[in-house]
Design a protein around this motif. Structure first.
Motif, PDB file in Angstrom:
ATOM      1  N   ARG A 178     -93.110 -42.682  19.783  1.00  0.00           N
ATOM      2  CA  ARG A 178     -94.232 -43.558  19.474  1.00  0.00           C
ATOM      3  C   ARG A 178     -94.788 -44.091  20.793  1.00  0.00           C
ATOM      4  NH1 ARG A 178     -90.465 -45.208  15.678  1.00  0.00           N
ATOM      5  NH2 ARG A 178     -89.997 -47.086  16.871  1.00  0.00           N
ATOM      6  N   VAL A 179     -96.093 -44.117  20.888  1.00  0.00           N
ATOM      7  CA  VAL A 179     -96.717 -44.522  22.152  1.00  0.00           C
ATOM      8  C   VAL A 179     -97.837 -45.509  21.879  1.00  0.00           C
ATOM      9  CG1 VAL A 179     -96.188 -42.310  23.245  1.00  0.00           C
ATOM     10  CG2 VAL A 179     -98.417 -42.640  22.154  1.00  0.00           C
ATOM     11  N   SER A 180     -98.122 -46.353  22.888  1.00  0.00           N
ATOM     12  CA  SER A 180     -99.234 -47.298  22.793  1.00  0.00           C
ATOM     13  C   SER A 180    -100.532 -46.616  23.223  1.00  0.00           C
ATOM     14  CB  SER A 180     -98.969 -48.511  23.692  1.00  0.00           C
ATOM     15  OG  SER A 180     -99.015 -48.122  25.064  1.00  0.00           O
ATOM     16  N   ASP A 181    -101.639 -47.308  22.932  1.00  0.00           N
ATOM     17  CA  ASP A 181    -102.938 -46.752  23.334  1.00  0.00           C
ATOM     18  C   ASP A 181    -103.022 -46.585  24.850  1.00  0.00           C
ATOM     19  OD1 ASP A 181    -103.740 -46.678  20.718  1.00  0.00           O
ATOM     20  OD2 ASP A 181    -104.832 -48.585  20.778  1.00  0.00           O
ATOM     21  N   GLU A 182    -102.438 -47.543  25.573  1.00  0.00           N
ATOM     22  CA  GLU A 182    -102.520 -47.448  27.032  1.00  0.00           C
ATOM     23  C   GLU A 182    -101.677 -46.286  27.558  1.00  0.00           C
ATOM     24  OE1 GLU A 182    -104.211 -48.144  30.513  1.00  0.00           O
ATOM     25  OE2 GLU A 182    -104.727 -49.093  28.602  1.00  0.00           O
ATOM     26  N   PHE A 183    -100.580 -45.971  26.835  1.00  0.00           N
ATOM     27  CA  PHE A 183     -99.814 -44.776  27.203  1.00  0.00           C
ATOM     28  C   PHE A 183    -100.706 -43.544  27.109  1.00  0.00           C
ATOM     29  CE2 PHE A 183     -97.413 -41.016  26.268  1.00  0.00           C
ATOM     30  CZ  PHE A 183     -96.261 -41.106  27.050  1.00  0.00           C
ATOM     31  N   ARG A 184    -101.491 -43.479  26.048  1.00  0.00           N
ATOM     32  CA  ARG A 184    -102.398 -42.340  25.886  1.00  0.00           C
ATOM     33  C   ARG A 184    -103.364 -42.258  27.064  1.00  0.00           C
ATOM     34  NH1 ARG A 184    -103.040 -40.336  20.599  1.00  0.00           N
ATOM     35  NH2 ARG A 184    -101.725 -41.344  19.034  1.00  0.00           N
ATOM     36  N   ALA A 185    -103.876 -43.418  27.475  1.00  0.00           N
ATOM     37  CA  ALA A 185    -104.843 -43.418  28.578  1.00  0.00           C
ATOM     38  C   ALA A 185    -104.187 -42.970  29.881  1.00  0.00           C
ATOM     39  CB  ALA A 185    -105.446 -44.812  28.740  1.00  0.00           C
ATOM     40  N   VAL A 186    -102.967 -43.489  30.135  1.00  0.00           N
ATOM     41  CA  VAL A 186    -102.274 -43.121  31.381  1.00  0.00           C
ATOM     42  C   VAL A 186    -101.929 -41.644  31.387  1.00  0.00           C
ATOM     43  CG1 VAL A 186    -100.185 -43.484  32.751  1.00  0.00           C
ATOM     44  CG2 VAL A 186    -101.377 -45.449  31.761  1.00  0.00           C
ATOM     45  N   ALA A 187    -101.391 -41.151  30.247  1.00  0.00           N
ATOM     46  CA  ALA A 187    -100.933 -39.767  30.185  1.00  0.00           C
ATOM     47  C   ALA A 187    -102.053 -38.776  29.921  1.00  0.00           C
ATOM     48  CB  ALA A 187     -99.862 -39.622  29.101  1.00  0.00           C
ATOM     49  N   GLY A 188    -103.252 -39.264  29.667  1.00  0.00           N
ATOM     50  CA  GLY A 188    -104.384 -38.360  29.501  1.00  0.00           C
ATOM     51  C   GLY A 188    -104.585 -37.864  28.095  1.00  0.00           C
ATOM     52  N   PHE A 189    -104.006 -38.549  27.079  1.00  0.00           N
ATOM     53  CA  PHE A 189    -104.263 -38.188  25.688  1.00  0.00           C
ATOM     54  C   PHE A 189    -105.496 -38.934  25.201  1.00  0.00           C
ATOM     55  CE2 PHE A 189     -99.642 -37.522  25.977  1.00  0.00           C
ATOM     56  CZ  PHE A 189     -99.561 -36.221  25.502  1.00  0.00           C
ATOM     57  N   GLY A 190    -106.349 -38.271  24.448  1.00  0.00           N
ATOM     58  CA  GLY A 190    -107.527 -38.921  23.903  1.00  0.00           C
ATOM     59  C   GLY A 190    -107.153 -39.896  22.807  1.00  0.00           C
ATOM     60  N   SER A 191    -108.003 -40.890  22.590  1.00  0.00           N
ATOM     61  CA  SER A 191    -107.717 -41.895  21.560  1.00  0.00           C
ATOM     62  C   SER A 191    -107.728 -41.290  20.161  1.00  0.00           C
ATOM     63  CB  SER A 191    -108.740 -43.038  21.647  1.00  0.00           C
ATOM     64  OG  SER A 191    -110.061 -42.525  21.475  1.00  0.00           O
ATOM     65  N   GLN A 192    -108.414 -40.155  19.989  1.00  0.00           N
ATOM     66  CA  GLN A 192    -108.487 -39.515  18.676  1.00  0.00           C
ATOM     67  C   GLN A 192    -107.378 -38.494  18.466  1.00  0.00           C
ATOM     68  OE1 GLN A 192    -110.664 -40.705  16.539  1.00  0.00           O
ATOM     69  NE2 GLN A 192    -111.406 -42.082  18.174  1.00  0.00           N
ATOM     70  N   ASP A 193    -106.635 -38.189  19.541  1.00  0.00           N
ATOM     71  CA  ASP A 193    -105.540 -37.223  19.396  1.00  0.00           C
ATOM     72  C   ASP A 193    -104.477 -37.796  18.483  1.00  0.00           C
ATOM     73  OD1 ASP A 193    -106.922 -35.676  21.133  1.00  0.00           O
ATOM     74  OD2 ASP A 193    -105.648 -36.067  22.882  1.00  0.00           O
ATOM     75  N   ARG A 194    -103.827 -36.890  17.802  1.00  0.00           N
ATOM     76  CA  ARG A 194    -102.709 -37.344  16.974  1.00  0.00           C
ATOM     77  C   ARG A 194    -101.560 -37.765  17.872  1.00  0.00           C
ATOM     78  NH1 ARG A 194     -98.793 -33.430  16.527  1.00  0.00           N
ATOM     79  NH2 ARG A 194     -99.342 -31.344  17.298  1.00  0.00           N
ATOM     80  N   ALA A 195    -100.591 -38.453  17.288  1.00  0.00           N
ATOM     81  CA  ALA A 195     -99.448 -38.917  18.079  1.00  0.00           C
ATOM     82  C   ALA A 195     -98.799 -37.731  18.783  1.00  0.00           C
ATOM     83  CB  ALA A 195     -98.432 -39.612  17.176  1.00  0.00           C
ATOM     84  N   PRO A 196     -98.574 -37.841  20.100  1.00  0.00           N
ATOM     85  CA  PRO A 196     -98.023 -36.697  20.824  1.00  0.00           C
ATOM     86  C   PRO A 196     -96.589 -36.411  20.424  1.00  0.00           C
ATOM     87  CG  PRO A 196     -98.051 -38.637  22.226  1.00  0.00           C
ATOM     88  CD  PRO A 196     -98.783 -39.007  20.981  1.00  0.00           C
ATOM     89  N   SER A 197     -96.247 -35.138  20.460  1.00  0.00           N
ATOM     90  CA  SER A 197     -94.867 -34.754  20.217  1.00  0.00           C
ATOM     91  C   SER A 197     -94.059 -35.002  21.487  1.00  0.00           C
ATOM     92  CB  SER A 197     -94.796 -33.272  19.839  1.00  0.00           C
ATOM     93  OG  SER A 197     -95.243 -32.475  20.940  1.00  0.00           O
ATOM     94  N   ILE A 198     -92.731 -34.888  21.361  1.00  0.00           N
ATOM     95  CA  ILE A 198     -91.880 -35.060  22.545  1.00  0.00           C
ATOM     96  C   ILE A 198     -92.248 -34.010  23.588  1.00  0.00           C
ATOM     97  CG2 ILE A 198     -89.513 -34.928  23.391  1.00  0.00           C
ATOM     98  CD1 ILE A 198     -88.635 -36.042  20.677  1.00  0.00           C
ATOM     99  N   TRP A 199     -92.467 -32.780  23.151  1.00  0.00           N
ATOM    100  CA  TRP A 199     -92.841 -31.736  24.107  1.00  0.00           C
ATOM    101  C   TRP A 199     -94.222 -32.003  24.702  1.00  0.00           C
ATOM    102  CZ3 TRP A 199     -91.426 -28.542  27.475  1.00  0.00           C
ATOM    103  CH2 TRP A 199     -92.324 -27.594  27.999  1.00  0.00           C
ATOM    104  N   GLY A 200     -95.148 -32.529  23.856  1.00  0.00           N
ATOM    105  CA  GLY A 200     -96.481 -32.839  24.371  1.00  0.00           C
ATOM    106  C   GLY A 200     -96.423 -33.875  25.477  1.00  0.00           C
ATOM    107  N   ALA A 201     -95.569 -34.902  25.269  1.00  0.00           N
ATOM    108  CA  ALA A 201     -95.433 -35.923  26.309  1.00  0.00           C
ATOM    109  C   ALA A 201     -94.753 -35.341  27.547  1.00  0.00           C
ATOM    110  CB  ALA A 201     -94.638 -37.109  25.768  1.00  0.00           C
ATOM    111  N   TRP A 202     -93.717 -34.530  27.333  1.00  0.00           N
ATOM    112  CA  TRP A 202     -92.992 -33.929  28.457  1.00  0.00           C
ATOM    113  C   TRP A 202     -93.896 -32.990  29.268  1.00  0.00           C
ATOM    114  CZ3 TRP A 202     -88.652 -34.548  31.087  1.00  0.00           C
ATOM    115  CH2 TRP A 202     -88.191 -33.508  31.894  1.00  0.00           C
ATOM    116  N   SER A 203     -94.792 -32.303  28.581  1.00  0.00           N
ATOM    117  CA  SER A 203     -95.660 -31.346  29.266  1.00  0.00           C
ATOM    118  C   SER A 203     -96.648 -32.029  30.201  1.00  0.00           C
ATOM    119  CB  SER A 203     -96.432 -30.499  28.241  1.00  0.00           C
ATOM    120  OG  SER A 203     -97.336 -31.311  27.509  1.00  0.00           O
ATOM    121  N   ARG A 204     -96.832 -33.345  30.045  1.00  0.00           N
ATOM    122  CA  ARG A 204     -97.735 -34.064  30.944  1.00  0.00           C
ATOM    123  C   ARG A 204     -97.108 -34.259  32.330  1.00  0.00           C
ATOM    124  NH1 ARG A 204    -101.464 -32.844  28.106  1.00  0.00           N
ATOM    125  NH2 ARG A 204    -102.874 -34.273  27.029  1.00  0.00           N
ATOM    126  N   ILE A 205     -95.807 -34.190  32.437  1.00  0.00           N
ATOM    127  CA  ILE A 205     -95.144 -34.332  33.738  1.00  0.00           C
ATOM    128  C   ILE A 205     -95.483 -33.115  34.595  1.00  0.00           C
ATOM    129  CG2 ILE A 205     -92.924 -34.535  34.927  1.00  0.00           C
ATOM    130  CD1 ILE A 205     -91.813 -35.860  32.419  1.00  0.00           C
TER     131      ILE A 205
END
Length: 745
Positions: A178-205
């Motif tokens: 689970r992530v906050s809106d600001e996490f989405r902004a930092v990690a580059g996920f759009g506000s309309q994107d669905r909640a990122p998966s664990i792999w989706g978050a990991w792939s941002r590294i």
């Protein structure tokens, strides 16, 4: 018949303690039940606003803004359910507590009440007023708590947006994040994107950081300790960021890790600022090369390794020859471009086989210069110390020939003409070499000795190289001792002036003198040739020349009664001016002050400037000469014939006297070329109506040849050496004539 709409409230709408009462909107179409309920609530401290139907309730809600609503479910249209829905759509109605009153207790009505937006429901009963009031108090406290929570969450969200700080939770058992809106902004996920998966978050590294982050996660899980690290983020738009992550593990009662929660912050700008600060502190902004600070740090580390490995090193100290002339004549833009080009050539000429260099930091590699020539990539092999001084560190040395090969490459690379801004600039360099361990085992001593060797090359004209020799160190120590002694000489009054007479050849009369500086050091007189250069290098020549001007004027004032007694009239005295003092804007002021302080006529002090200095910066010299002409102080050009001045220049300069250099006078009797030069100088002076003085006359033959060609004033050992003030006075006889024999006819 319905009772009229009314509000039952305490006077001034305040409770007994003086506080404002909470308002409740009571909506019921049954006038009796409404009256009883209103009275009961008012008795228990509520300010009651009544409405007999849904339409009136909506009006009163907008006007009164009550803190809580009590709403009968069954009323004529709109009924309580519809009214509840409409209140929720009004400004301020979204979160107000709404208690539905109903005589029904069936599940369908309760479900309908909640669907309409009711906060809670209460079964009508005429004997439950206390319970109703407390239920309303509870709803109000819950509403206040909710408001505070929402306000706190808004403040937190705002603070996170400002700090670019996002939060996240990783549930190991659910395998979800689970992530906050600001996490989405930092990690580059759009506000309309669905909640990122664990792999989706990991792939941002960033790929290059994933191995390190995985290792940190394993270590943190094994040790059970919080983690803090920074890593790169690869955003969906192709850009990159740098994030700081802080995280802690969560555990169940059995001590098993059940999740990981933490925060993520965008620190890209901070890291860029830190990289820029680091670059400014360690790299030269003009050339991109490491600066002195970085060189000392890197060189120290390289020296430490060399000591362990017993490997030789060579430090090269380079200086661009005549760089000041390039700057002064072609401008600083050309000078800067020359330095960039030299830096690039040094960097590109030194090979990997010459040295072992550390790779520059990623932040340093990214920075670029706006110069015409791209900056040299930051590298610890080549550094710019400042100005036109560079260093090169050589590490892979096996024999003396290795250094010679590098030197030839460097000299040849720098010598290639540089085309910049429409100018073709020819550049050479002087290189000094210091060796480890032969010449020293620390950075400072090797830099100093390489610098000494470089100056030896400068003395020979530049464009070559020289290894340090111990004799240079001895010479420098002697020079330091000389400079230290000179600094004390002014304080201890060790400087003196000697005066050499100027003689009119035809009569033998003394017509003037030249003041010459001497240093009485340890009981012996030191000639200017031994200390003037040192005084100029350490800038002591300025106070020394100021002293000489003041002392000459003081001595002329002391001599004036003696010349009157001998009926000789005032005797002019000449003072040599250092080229360094010529660059000071207040030279004319210093001369004026010395004259006025001692009451000496301006025409009696003559300023001597060498021809070489005159031609070095003709415009500055010309302006200065005109100032002296306006002041009334005569000007003599010393060492004439050595500076290659032209007749055209001399015609435009306000000078009074030229002095034939002693080198021509010395060869007058033995060298036809010297005699021809002297004859030409005399003829030119006569044509320009300038006074002429020949210096360094030591033989009667020299004097006679000068007199025959028209030079009527001479000075030299034929008549007298430079004399102290007292001996000069004794040397002049009572009639003012010299003791030398008359010239032969």
């Amino acid at each position: 018949m319905n009772l009229p709409l009314r509000a039952v409230e305490a006077p001034a709408e305040r409770d007994g303690a003086g506080g404002v009462r909470d308002a409740v909107l009571l909506v019921d179409d049954d006038p009796v039940m409404r009256m009883l309920t209103s009275a009961a609530l008012a008795e228990r401290g509520w300010r009651v606003v009544e409405a007999d139907g849904g339409a009136v309730a909506l009006e009163r809600f907008a006007a009164e803004c009550p803190q809580v609503v009590v709403l009968d479910a069954l009323m004529p249209p709109p009924d309580g359910f519809a009214t509840c829905e409409r209140i929720r759509r009004l400004p301020g109605g979204q979160h107000v507590p709404i208690l539905m009153l109903t005589g029904l207790d069936d599940e369908q009505s309760v479900a309908r009440a909640y669907e309409a937006g009711a906060t809670d429901f209460f079964v009508k009963s005429s004997g439950q007023w206390m319970l109703l009031s407390e239920r309303l108090r509870y709803l109000l406290r819950a509403a206040h708590t909710r408001e505070e929570l929402l306000a706190s969450q808004e403040k937190l969200s705002k603070a996170q947006r400002i700090a670019r700080l996002g939060s996240w939770e990783w549930d190991f058992r659910q395998r979800s994040i689970r992530v906050s809106d600001e996490f989405r902004a930092v990690a580059g996920f759009g506000s309309q994107d669905r909640a990122p998966s664990i792999w989706g978050a990991w792939s941002r590294i960033a790929p290059e950081d994933r191995g390190r982050v995985a290792s940190l996660l394993r270590d943190g899980l094994r040790r059970g300790t919080p983690m803090t690290f920074e890593c790169g983020l690869a955003c969906a738009d192709g850009g990159g960021k740098i994030a700081r992550v802080e995280a802690e593990f969560e555990y169940d009662a059995a001590g098993r890790a059940t999740g990981l929660h933490g925060v993520i912050q965008d620190v890209t700008e901070r890291r860029q600022a830190e990289d820029q600060i680091r670059r400014l502190a360690n790299y030269d902004s003009l050339t991109g090369l490491p600066n002195r600070r970085f060189l000392v740090e890197e060189f120290g580390a390289t020296l430490a390794r060399a000591k362990v490995e017993e490997a030789p090193l060579a430090l090269l100290f380079l200086d661009v020859d005549r760089f000041k002339q390039i700057n002064d004549t072609l401008g600083h833009d050309v000078g800067d471009q020359v330095l960039r080009e030299v830096a690039w050539r040094l960097h590109s000429t030194i090979r990997e086989t010459d040295t072992v260099a550390r790779v520059a930091s990623r932040g340093a590699r990214r920075a670029r210069s706006d110069s015409v020539r791209p900056e040299a990539p930051p590298d610890s092999r080549v550094a710019r110390l400042g100005g036109d001084e560079f260093t090169v560190l050589l590490t892979n040395l096996f024999c003396a020939d290795d250094i010679d090969r590098v030197m030839r490459r460097l000299i040849d690379a720098i010598r290639v003409p540089i085309d910049c801004f429409g100018h073709t600039v020819h550049v050479t360099t002087s290189i000094g070499i210091a060796m480890f361990p032969r010449d020293g085992d620390d950075v400072d001593s090797l830099l100093r000795k390489a610098d000494m060797a470089m100056y030896e090359v400068k003395k020979r004209g530049g464009g070559s190289w020289q290894a340090f020799e111990e004799s240079m160190n001895t010479a420098v120590k002697t020079r330091w001792s000389l400079e230290a002694g000179l600094r004390r000489a002014l304080e201890r009054d060790e400087l003196v002036l000697h005066y050499q007479p100027k003689i009119e050849v035809a009569t033998g009369a003394v017509v003037g003198a030249e003041a010459l500086l001497r240093w009485r050091r340890d009981g012996e007189l030191v000639a200017p040739a031994e200390f003037i250069r040192a005084a100029e290098d350490c800038n002591l020549i300025v106070p020394i020349t100021e002293w000489a001007l003041a002392e000459t004027c003081r001595q002329m004032r002391m001599w004036a009664p003696e010349w009157d007694r001998r009926h000789m009239g005032a005797m002019p005295v000449a003072v040599n001016i250092s080229p360094i003092l010529l660059q000071r804007g207040n030279l004319v002021g210093l001369v004026r002050a010395a004259l006025e302080h001692n009451g000496v006529a301006r025409s009696q002090l003559e300023i001597e400037i060498t021809e070489t200095v005159l031609m070095r910066d003709l415009k500055v010299a010309k302006d200065l000469l005109h100032e002296f002409r306006e002041l009334g102080v005569p000007i003599a050009i010393d060492d004439f014939g050595t500076g290659y001045s032209s007749l055209a220049y001399l015609r435009r300069l306000p000078i009074d006297t030229i002095k034939i250099d002693r080198s021509f006078v010395a060869e007058l009797e033995s060298d036809d070329d010297a005699a021809a030069i002297v004859a030409a100088i005399i003829a030119m002076a006569q044509a320009l109506k300038l006074q002429l003085v020949a210096e360094g006359v030591e033989t009667e033959g020299q004097r006679d040849m000068l007199a025959q060609q028209g030079c009527r004033i001479v000075q030299g050992f034929l008549y007298a050496p430079p004399l102290s003030a007292d001996r000069f006075l004794q040397w002049v006889d009572g009639t003012g004539t010299a003791r030398a024999s008359a010239p032969r006819s």
